[in-house]
Write an enzyme that holds these catalytic residues in place. Structure first.
Site, mmCIF file in Angstrom:
data_model
loop_
_atom_site.group_PDB
_atom_site.id
_atom_site.type_symbol
_atom_site.label_atom_id
_atom_site.label_comp_id
_atom_site.label_asym_id
_atom_site.label_seq_id
_atom_site.Cartn_x
_atom_site.Cartn_y
_atom_site.Cartn_z
ATOM 1 N N ASP A 7 -7.440 4.912 -4.529
ATOM 2 C CA ASP A 7 -6.196 4.133 -4.361
ATOM 3 C C ASP A 7 -5.165 5.039 -3.699
ATOM 4 O OD1 ASP A 7 -4.259 2.095 -4.538
ATOM 5 O OD2 ASP A 7 -3.526 2.846 -6.451
ATOM 6 N N SER A 8 -4.103 4.431 -3.184
ATOM 7 C CA SER A 8 -3.009 5.233 -2.644
ATOM 8 C C SER A 8 -2.399 6.119 -3.734
ATOM 9 C CB SER A 8 -1.920 4.308 -2.091
ATOM 10 O OG SER A 8 -1.450 3.458 -3.129
ATOM 11 N N TYR A 39 1.465 2.751 0.170
ATOM 12 C CA TYR A 39 0.884 2.244 1.415
ATOM 13 C C TYR A 39 1.449 0.870 1.784
ATOM 14 C CZ TYR A 39 -3.131 5.560 1.514
ATOM 15 O OH TYR A 39 -3.960 6.651 1.598
ATOM 16 N N CYS A 70 -7.471 -0.630 -4.315
ATOM 17 C CA CYS A 70 -6.184 -0.783 -3.640
ATOM 18 C C CYS A 70 -6.229 -2.070 -2.832
ATOM 19 C CB CYS A 70 -5.947 0.407 -2.707
ATOM 20 S SG CYS A 70 -4.401 0.287 -1.793
ATOM 21 N N ASN A 71 -5.503 -3.066 -3.303
ATOM 22 C CA ASN A 71 -5.482 -4.356 -2.589
ATOM 23 C C ASN A 71 -4.972 -4.188 -1.163
ATOM 24 O OD1 ASN A 71 -5.755 -6.752 -4.829
ATOM 25 N ND2 ASN A 71 -4.803 -4.932 -5.696
ATOM 26 N N THR A 72 -4.024 -3.275 -0.994
ATOM 27 C CA THR A 72 -3.421 -3.084 0.326
ATOM 28 C C THR A 72 -4.477 -2.626 1.329
ATOM 29 O OG1 THR A 72 -1.342 -2.524 -0.740
ATOM 30 C CG2 THR A 72 -1.582 -1.854 1.552
ATOM 31 N N CYS A 176 -1.780 -6.028 -6.921
ATOM 32 C CA CYS A 176 -1.603 -4.600 -6.591
ATOM 33 C C CYS A 176 -1.972 -3.836 -7.856
ATOM 34 C CB CYS A 176 -0.158 -4.315 -6.193
ATOM 35 S SG CYS A 176 0.218 -2.553 -6.061
ATOM 36 N N HIS A 178 -1.220 -1.005 -8.912
ATOM 37 C CA HIS A 178 -0.120 -0.320 -9.607
ATOM 38 C C HIS A 178 0.437 -1.180 -10.745
ATOM 39 C CE1 HIS A 178 -0.156 2.642 -6.415
ATOM 40 N NE2 HIS A 178 0.817 3.299 -7.026
HETATM 41 N N1 DGL Z 1 -2.146 0.039 -5.574
HETATM 42 C C1 DGL Z 1 -2.171 -0.448 -4.250
HETATM 43 C C2 DGL Z 1 -2.535 -1.911 -4.157
HETATM 44 O O1 DGL Z 1 -3.324 -2.374 -4.954
HETATM 45 C C3 DGL Z 1 -1.171 0.055 -3.252
HETATM 46 C C4 DGL Z 1 0.247 0.146 -3.626
HETATM 47 C C5 DGL Z 1 0.997 0.900 -2.559
HETATM 48 O O2 DGL Z 1 0.555 2.005 -2.211
HETATM 49 O O3 DGL Z 1 2.001 0.377 -2.063
HETATM 50 O O4 DGL Z 1 -2.107 -2.604 -3.274
#
Ligand code: DGL
Length: 215
Positions: A7-8, A39, A70-72, A176, A178
């Site tokens: 993940d980020s 990200y 990481c969904n992004t 996300c 996070h």
């Molecule tokens: N945890 C990440 C997600 O699922 C990225 C959050 C980020 O880096 O902005 O999208």
């Protein structure tokens, strides 16, 4: 076997810990990108440059499968990543389909980063599974940074969630990873009014299927 989790930032750690609990017989290696997190407000091209060497390091360290927690990254780059890596990539993505199946009010809320919400994959998920329901996309653009900095503004998050509850959302999708760290706070606000969904268990099920094929 070695399982890589990426993940980020801190979001993937919650996924990584859930995998460790579910699959204690395997070794889980978690890697993030402390230098470039978050990200969610960056372009996919920029993020691709950050992600490639980190995934390569997981491959070099012997991971036979990598979970993109990481969904992004998964909604913007999974196609490019699958073209470049031969190890299977198991990816999280916003749970639009289960949410659409679960809602009774016909209104769901997807909490995710700006990059995820702008992605083609997310547009495809909505088109494929949710054309007959209303999807609210509240502004969560600073949540991952606040979570990274451990400066969670509970009041602000509660206000954002109350807006979607007032608009009749009865399912809240944590799009996300996070936000998994603030799941308890989100459930507290949503209690009795909305179900909160996140992809840890579906990802673990998919990971088990992939590991069984590799065994
Ligand atoms: N945890 C990440 C997600 O699922 C990225 C959050 C980020 O880096 O902005 O999208």
């Amino acid at each position: 076997m070695k399982i890589g989790v990426f993940d980020s930032g801190a979001g993937g750690l919650s996924v990584s810990r859930a995998i460790e609990r579910a699959l204690p017989e395997h070794e889980v290696i978690f890697r993030n990108d402390a230098k470039h997190v978050p990200y969610g407000t960056r372009s996919p091209d920029e993020v691709l440059g950050f992600v490639l060497p980190i995934l390569q390091s997981l491959v070099d360290d012997g991971c036979v499968v990598i979970v993109i927690a990481c969904n992004t990254v998964s909604t913007t780059l999974i196609k490019e990543l699958r073209e470049r890596f031969t190890v299977p990539l198991v990816a999280v993505e916003p749970m639009v389909k289960p949410a659409a199946q679960l809602t009774k009010s016909g209104v769901i809320a997807v909490c995710a980063t700006p990059a995820t919400l702008a992605s083609k994959r997310y547009a495809w998920l909505k088109q494929a599974y949710a054309t007959d329901i209303t999807i609210l996309e509240p502004d969560c653009s600073d949540w991952s940074q606040l979570i990274e900095d451990r400066q969670i503004d509970e009041q602000k998050i509660a206000d954002t969630l109350r807006d979607v509850l007032v608009a009749n959302a009865d399912v809240i999708v944590l799009g996300c990873t996070h936000y998994h760290w603030i799941e308890d706070e989100i459930i507290t606000v949503a209690r009795g009014r909305a179900t909160v969904l996140h992809p840890e268990q579906p990802v673990i099920r998919q990971l088990k299927r992939v590991l069984a094929q590799l065994a």
